[in-house]
Structure formats: structure tokens, C-alpha cells
Scaffold this motif. Sequence first.
Motif, mmCIF file in Angstrom:
data_model
loop_
_atom_site.group_PDB
_atom_site.id
_atom_site.type_symbol
_atom_site.label_atom_id
_atom_site.label_comp_id
_atom_site.label_asym_id
_atom_site.label_seq_id
_atom_site.Cartn_x
_atom_site.Cartn_y
_atom_site.Cartn_z
ATOM 1 N N ARG A 230 0.836 -1.206 0.000
ATOM 2 C CA ARG A 230 0.000 0.000 0.000
ATOM 3 C C ARG A 230 0.872 1.258 0.000
ATOM 4 N NH1 ARG A 230 -5.407 -0.580 1.545
ATOM 5 N NH2 ARG A 230 -5.380 1.490 2.496
ATOM 6 N N THR A 231 1.955 1.197 0.777
ATOM 7 C CA THR A 231 2.856 2.356 0.825
ATOM 8 C C THR A 231 3.481 2.622 -0.540
ATOM 9 O OG1 THR A 231 3.368 1.951 3.156
ATOM 10 C CG2 THR A 231 4.926 3.301 1.916
ATOM 11 N N ARG A 232 3.925 1.547 -1.212
ATOM 12 C CA ARG A 232 4.517 1.716 -2.548
ATOM 13 C C ARG A 232 3.494 2.267 -3.541
ATOM 14 N NH1 ARG A 232 6.850 -3.362 -1.442
ATOM 15 N NH2 ARG A 232 5.398 -4.392 -2.899
ATOM 16 N N LEU A 233 2.258 1.762 -3.443
ATOM 17 C CA LEU A 233 1.224 2.252 -4.355
ATOM 18 C C LEU A 233 0.917 3.730 -4.114
ATOM 19 C CD1 LEU A 233 -1.245 -0.789 -4.287
ATOM 20 C CD2 LEU A 233 0.262 -0.103 -6.161
ATOM 21 N N VAL A 234 0.865 4.115 -2.849
ATOM 22 C CA VAL A 234 0.618 5.527 -2.528
ATOM 23 C C VAL A 234 1.744 6.400 -3.071
ATOM 24 C CG1 VAL A 234 0.477 7.193 -0.638
ATOM 25 C CG2 VAL A 234 -0.826 5.064 -0.508
ATOM 26 N N ASP A 235 2.990 5.913 -2.921
ATOM 27 C CA ASP A 235 4.123 6.676 -3.455
ATOM 28 C C ASP A 235 4.025 6.815 -4.973
ATOM 29 O OD1 ASP A 235 5.132 6.960 -0.932
ATOM 30 O OD2 ASP A 235 6.565 5.290 -1.101
ATOM 31 N N ARG A 236 3.635 5.750 -5.651
ATOM 32 C CA ARG A 236 3.479 5.797 -7.104
ATOM 33 C C ARG A 236 2.382 6.775 -7.505
ATOM 34 N NH1 ARG A 236 4.542 1.590 -10.394
ATOM 35 N NH2 ARG A 236 3.721 3.012 -11.988
ATOM 36 N N ILE A 237 1.268 6.755 -6.773
ATOM 37 C CA ILE A 237 0.170 7.683 -7.068
ATOM 38 C C ILE A 237 0.648 9.122 -6.886
ATOM 39 C CG2 ILE A 237 -2.081 8.519 -6.277
ATOM 40 C CD1 ILE A 237 -2.790 5.618 -5.614
ATOM 41 N N GLY A 238 1.398 9.360 -5.826
ATOM 42 C CA GLY A 238 1.934 10.708 -5.604
ATOM 43 C C GLY A 238 2.862 11.147 -6.717
ATOM 44 N N ALA A 239 3.703 10.220 -7.207
ATOM 45 C CA ALA A 239 4.631 10.553 -8.288
ATOM 46 C C ALA A 239 3.875 10.897 -9.575
ATOM 47 C CB ALA A 239 5.593 9.387 -8.524
ATOM 48 N N GLU A 240 2.832 10.114 -9.884
ATOM 49 C CA GLU A 240 2.046 10.394 -11.091
ATOM 50 C C GLU A 240 1.281 11.708 -10.964
ATOM 51 O OE1 GLU A 240 2.301 8.877 -13.820
ATOM 52 O OE2 GLU A 240 3.453 7.138 -13.171
ATOM 53 N N ALA A 241 0.799 11.993 -9.756
ATOM 54 C CA ALA A 241 0.111 13.270 -9.526
ATOM 55 C C ALA A 241 1.076 14.436 -9.696
ATOM 56 C CB ALA A 241 -0.513 13.288 -8.133
ATOM 57 N N ASP A 242 2.319 14.272 -9.218
ATOM 58 C CA ASP A 242 3.332 15.316 -9.407
ATOM 59 C C ASP A 242 3.624 15.524 -10.890
ATOM 60 O OD1 ASP A 242 3.575 15.743 -6.711
ATOM 61 O OD2 ASP A 242 5.324 14.424 -6.463
ATOM 62 N N ARG A 243 3.623 14.414 -11.628
ATOM 63 C CA ARG A 243 3.873 14.523 -13.067
ATOM 64 C C ARG A 243 2.793 15.345 -13.755
ATOM 65 N NH1 ARG A 243 4.392 9.291 -17.062
ATOM 66 N NH2 ARG A 243 4.616 10.424 -19.038
ATOM 67 N N VAL A 244 1.534 15.103 -13.418
ATOM 68 C CA VAL A 244 0.439 15.901 -13.974
ATOM 69 C C VAL A 244 0.599 17.358 -13.572
ATOM 70 C CG1 VAL A 244 -2.047 16.288 -13.933
ATOM 71 C CG2 VAL A 244 -1.163 13.961 -14.035
ATOM 72 N N SER A 245 0.965 17.584 -12.323
ATOM 73 C CA SER A 245 1.148 18.951 -11.833
ATOM 74 C C SER A 245 2.255 19.663 -12.592
ATOM 75 C CB SER A 245 1.463 18.927 -10.337
ATOM 76 O OG SER A 245 1.700 20.232 -9.856
ATOM 77 N N HIS A 246 3.362 18.956 -12.871
ATOM 78 C CA HIS A 246 4.469 19.556 -13.612
ATOM 79 C C HIS A 246 4.050 19.904 -15.037
ATOM 80 C CE1 HIS A 246 7.502 17.425 -10.739
ATOM 81 N NE2 HIS A 246 7.051 18.565 -10.246
ATOM 82 N N ILE A 247 3.275 19.042 -15.671
ATOM 83 C CA ILE A 247 2.797 19.332 -17.028
ATOM 84 C C ILE A 247 1.939 20.590 -17.026
ATOM 85 C CG2 ILE A 247 1.295 18.519 -18.893
ATOM 86 C CD1 ILE A 247 2.194 15.681 -18.280
ATOM 87 N N ILE A 248 1.034 20.674 -16.056
ATOM 88 C CA ILE A 248 0.156 21.849 -15.978
ATOM 89 C C ILE A 248 0.970 23.107 -15.717
ATOM 90 C CG2 ILE A 248 -1.695 22.930 -14.654
ATOM 91 C CD1 ILE A 248 -2.847 20.122 -14.225
ATOM 92 N N ASP A 249 1.943 23.021 -14.786
ATOM 93 C CA ASP A 249 2.784 24.187 -14.482
ATOM 94 C C ASP A 249 3.556 24.643 -15.716
ATOM 95 O OD1 ASP A 249 1.926 24.213 -11.871
ATOM 96 O OD2 ASP A 249 3.689 23.153 -11.078
ATOM 97 N N ASP A 250 4.123 23.677 -16.455
ATOM 98 C CA ASP A 250 4.893 24.035 -17.649
ATOM 99 C C ASP A 250 3.996 24.631 -18.736
ATOM 100 O OD1 ASP A 250 7.271 23.333 -16.552
ATOM 101 O OD2 ASP A 250 7.475 21.425 -17.604
#
Length: 433
Positions: A225-245
Motif C-alpha cells: 500500500r505504501t509503494r502504491l501511494v508513493d506511485r500515485i503521488g509521483a504520477e500526480a506530481d507529473r500531472v502537476s508539472h505538465i500543468i505548471d509548464d
Amino acid sequence: MIAALVAVATALAVALVAVVLLVRGRSSAAERLGRVVHRFAGEGDEPRPGEARLDDNSLDDWITYLESVATTAAMTANLAERDRTRWQLAMNELAVGVVLVDEDGNVCASNALADEMMSARDAMALVGAGVTQLLESAQEGQARSRTVKLTGPPPRVIEISAHPVASDNHGLGAVAVMADRTDGVRTDEVRRDFVANLSHELRTPVGAIALLSETLAGEDDAAVRTRLVDRIGAEADRVSHIIDDLLELSRVELEGSMRQEPVPVVPLLCEVAHQYSEHARKHNVSLVGPDVAEQLVLHADRGQLLRAVGNLVDNAIKYSDPGSEVRLSAAPRALDDRPPSEVPADFDEQAWVDVVVADEGIGIPADETERVFERFYRVDKARARATGGTGLGLSIVRHVVMNHGGEVMLHTREGVGTTFTLRFPAEQDRAST
């Protein structure tokens, strides 16, 4: 206007004949021709009040009247020439080519752009041929259009349209218009590619988040569960970076949003180096510099410069192998390797400033150097996804440099490294830092 000139010229000719007849004593013939002069001059059978009557057998009166007609003719010709020049200059200012032909297909008028297109001997000759064909159809009463695509270089798209010219259902000729649609077509293609790429870039992390969330819901193992949460956070950061750029790219494309001020180069590059020092440490890359002449000052938007140079440093670190170096420097523009004897006496070597980011990374293939500034384009897609790159960084760099009236230069060798040089106008009053 042409009809008026013809009428005046005819009146002059008739008047001259009348004078000759009068001199020879043939007054009755001169009188009849005098009435013709009045008719051509639009005066009826009788002269205007105050003018000499042509039926007087006076040579002086005939000469005086002839001078009056000549003066009127000269004034009319001058006005006609001014009108023609005015219309020609106005037509030359049009962003489209225009050709007007009469009912026999003879060219009556055209502007400079049309003349350039119609007289071309290269691929543009296809445009001239297309105009000729469409004008022939338009003379027959059929309005038609055609798009001519030229492969170049450079590639161009010319849209041609032709329409009949008629008055009271009587054909007077045809007009053709040639418009260069190259920029519009290219913009549409970029827009379509942008939407397609954006959809693809967002679909991947959003799909991953949905899948990870679904897996997380049915997972009991705490470590998993911890690994999955970390992966979800990483993908969410990726979306955030795309939007910011995307937001940043939209902002730098609007030149009016710039707030230009004197920007000392040393503090600027030191701030960039500080921002990415931890990033470099994590990748085991040495960030060297900045190596800068301290008196250099730019007249620029400081925030845009930070983002542009930061994007280059970020890319250099991501695409460098562990143990390699990324060098950050700035210097006055070089003298183009000219010997001192060829350098102009008034040459100001600090009128431009080169900001340089060099790495020892994987390099860029020669056939891809022209595309690296495109939105969402990545040289190494697998590595970019692993490092979280959005493919928008170099697009932002290009727009920032363009906003400041500068240029971007790229020197690269595969497997050896890449050097980006950003050339900016320097602040005219260079303050010491």
C-alpha cells in the motif's frame, strides 16, 4: 477616368482641325467642328457664359479657347495620374496579390505581390498557372478557388480565388486574389499536434493513477500500500508539472507580460546553481560554476531568465551520466574569431551576453536538433519518462529568448555532450555587480 482622357484628347484634336480650317478661311466648317468641341467638353452646343464663341471668325478667340481646353486636359490628366498612383500604392500595401483583367483577358491592374508571384520562375510558377486558369473560368462567369501547396524549401501554401466582374449582367472581366496561408496552416498543424500530444501526455499519468487507486483499494499488505501511494503521488506530481509548464509556456508567449529591469548575471546564475545543486547531487553530477565576468548585466525579465536557464540546467543533469559535469558560465559575445585588424573600431563586445550551459551527457542526434524545441518532443522518451520530464522545457527556453530579442544556439555530439548558448542583449548602462 480613361474615358474622360479620351474625350479630352479627341476635343483637342477636333479643336486643332477647327483652327486649321479657320486659318484657311473655311469658317462654316470651323463652326461645325467648334460645336463638336463643346459636345466633347460636356458643354452642349453653346459655349459657357464669358467664353469666346467659336462661330466668331476670330483666330485669337480660337487660340484662347484651345488653350482653355488644353489646360483642362492637362489638369484632368494630372488628376487621373494621381488617382492611378494612389490606387496602385494602396493595392501594393495589401497582404494579398490582386490581378484584374478585362473581358478579353488583358491585365488592367495588379499589385506588387501579384506581379512577384506571377513572374516567378521557380515553384511559384505553379501559382501563376493556377491564376491564369481560374481567371479564364471567371471570365465565363464561374467563380472558382484553388489551393496550391509548394514543397519548398521553404514550404508554402497559396490560396487562389477568382471571381467575375460584371455590371448589369454585362461581363467586364475578372479579378483574382492570391493569399499566402502558410502561417495559418502551420499554426493549425501545431495546434492539432499540441492537442494530440497534450491528450497523450495527460492520459498516461491519469490512467496510471486510476489503475493504482483501484489496486490500492483491494490491497491489505501495508508495504505494498505504501509503494502504491508513493506511485500515485509521483504520477500526480507529473500531472502537476505538465500543468505548471503549460501555464509557464502560455505566459512567456505573451510578450506584454514581461517586466524588464537590469539583471546582474552573477547573482542570477548563482541562484540557478543553488536551486539545482541538490538535484545534481542526487544524480551524482557535478554542477560547475558559474564562471562569469561580474560586470555583465542584462536588461530582462528576471523570472523568465531564471526559468529558461533553470530548464537547461535541469535537462543537462537529467541527461548526464553519473560522475560527469554540467558547466554554467556567461561571457560577452565573442568577436566571431576575427583578427583584431578586421574588428570595427566601434564594435561593442559587451552589447550581447552569452549564457552557456554545457554537459557531458548522451548528446542529441544530428537529425533531431531542429525538433528539440517543439512542445512535448523528447530525444530519449524512456529516459524522459523515468526522470519526469514534460517535453516543454526547451519550448519555454526558446520563447523566453525570443521575447528578449535574442537567439538560441545548440552544439551537440552524440555520446559526447551538448552545449546550449543563450545570447541576450546586454544592459546598456552596465552596473557593477
